[in-house]
Enzyme design. Structure first.
Site, short mmCIF file in Angstrom:
data_model
loop_
_atom_site.label_atom_id
_atom_site.label_comp_id
_atom_site.label_asym_id
_atom_site.label_seq_id
_atom_site.Cartn_x
_atom_site.Cartn_y
_atom_site.Cartn_z
N LYS A 223 7.12 72.02 15.23
CA LYS A 223 7.56 72.74 15.83
C LYS A 223 8.04 71.47 17.03
O LYS A 223 7.35 70.56 16.74
CB LYS A 223 6.41 73.10 17.09
CG LYS A 223 7.49 73.54 18.39
CD LYS A 223 6.39 73.49 19.73
CE LYS A 223 6.96 73.34 20.58
NZ LYS A 223 5.77 74.44 21.89
N LYS B 106 3.61 69.39 15.35
CA LYS B 106 4.34 69.36 16.49
C LYS B 106 4.32 67.59 16.73
O LYS B 106 3.14 67.06 17.55
CB LYS B 106 2.80 70.11 17.58
CG LYS B 106 4.08 69.60 19.23
CD LYS B 106 2.69 70.32 20.15
CE LYS B 106 3.72 70.18 21.56
NZ LYS B 106 2.22 71.31 22.57
#
Length: 327
Positions: A249, A196
């Site tokens: 992400k 992330k």
């Protein structure tokens, strides 16, 4: 490959031929639909930066989940907007919190639909960070793990099918696995937000979830966008700690990372098509610059081609309808 014996265009001549040799297939069963859930009833509050997306009271979230299921979408992901915030984010592990209530309501109405609550503290803390903040302003990694573990157990008690930690604290997958196992939820899988990145593409989400940090930013715990090798170390750590599924992400600027993760680790891989990616397509389509349907389907196909098995996307319902129309 000497011309004209090899003519690669032969298999592109008709739609039927192109379909026959298509390498990457896109299906509604590949999608997860994110939902923003808030307290109250009959609430549908549009999010200006994300046209077509709204904050939903639980009754509307149940209806939206039903629409997704009817379109063949197998899962929804829940983000909670609580009515109270504090320094520790105690609403995250409240058994009567907004996400816990939404999990129960959706599972009661649609028992076969997978419900995946996002697990983080940022929506619940008064400071907007993803963990406990020390007096010097630094997010305390190890103190945060205990609160994240409480949240995981509370979500599992509510009926969550998958636990999805997005906080990026070191060691959180192992801590959550231990807490879930001890509480009797050894069968609940963990979908780790493993790579992330501290991304500019999250802007619209922070409006939607009311989770903008009150000070500083999240760069001390989310990944530097320049670091692919570090992302791979993060992923490897989550695998070692017992993650059942992995995530990259955002998705669109990190297709190279998706490919590297898929080639290195034999676990189901999720790509998160985040709010900024969604908002850019919506804005360009509204201005007449692009064909929304063609652009969305091409983008989702790119995530799958790069190696993603599952795509979390705000386009999920539209994409599922478009795919139905094309069959």
């Amino acid at each position: 490959m000497a011309f004209p014996l090899t003519r690669l265009r032969r298999l592109r001549r008709t739609g039927a031929l192109r379909g026959l040799v298509r390498e990457t297939q896109l299906d509604a069963g590949d999608f997860v639909l994110p939902l923003f859930v808030t307290h109250g009833s009959d609430v549908r509050a549009p999010i200006d930066a994300m046209p077509g997306v709204a904050r939903l009271s639980i009754d509307h979230a149940v209806a939206e989940a039903g629409e997704a299921a009817a379109l063949g979408i197998p899962a929804v992901m829940l983000f909670g907007i609580p009515d109270h915030k504090d320094e520790e984010g105690s609403g995250a592990w409240d058994d009567e919190g907004v996400v816990q209530l939404a999990i129960r309501a959706i599972k009661d109405a649609h028992p076969d639909l997978l419900v995946i609550p996002d697990l983080c503290l940022c929506e619940y803390t008064s400071h907007g960070h993803c963990g406990v903040v020390r007096s010097d302003g630094y997010v305390d990694n190890d103190a945060s793990l205990e609160l994240l573990a409480r949240t995981a157990v509370s979500q599992a008690r509510a009926g969550a099918d998958v636990i999805a930690p997005s906080d990026m604290m070191d060691g959180r997958v192992g801590a959550l696995r231990a807490a879930l196992d001890e509480a009797g939820f050894a069968e609940i899988p963990i979908l780790a937000y493993s790579a992330k990145f501290a991304s500019a593409y999250y802007g619209p989400f922070r409006e939607a979830a009311d989770s903008t940090p009150a000070f500083g930013d999240r760069r001390s715990y989310q990944l530097d966008p320049a670091n692919g090798d570090e992302a791979m170390r993060e992923v490897a750590a989550d695998v070692e700690e017992g993650a059942d599924m992995l995530m990259v992400k955002p998705a669109l600027p990190y297709l190279d990372v998706i490919r590297r993760v898929k080639e290195t680790h034999n676990l189901p891989l999720v790509a998160y098509n985040v709010s900024g990616e969604y908002a850019m397509v919506k804005a360009a389509a509204a201005a007449g610059y692009i064909d929304e349907r063609a652009t969305v389907l091409e983008t989702l196909t790119a995530f799958r081609r790069a190696g993603a098995d599952v795509v979390i996307t705000y386009h999920a319902k539209d994409a599922a309808r478009w795919l139905q129309e094309s069959t």
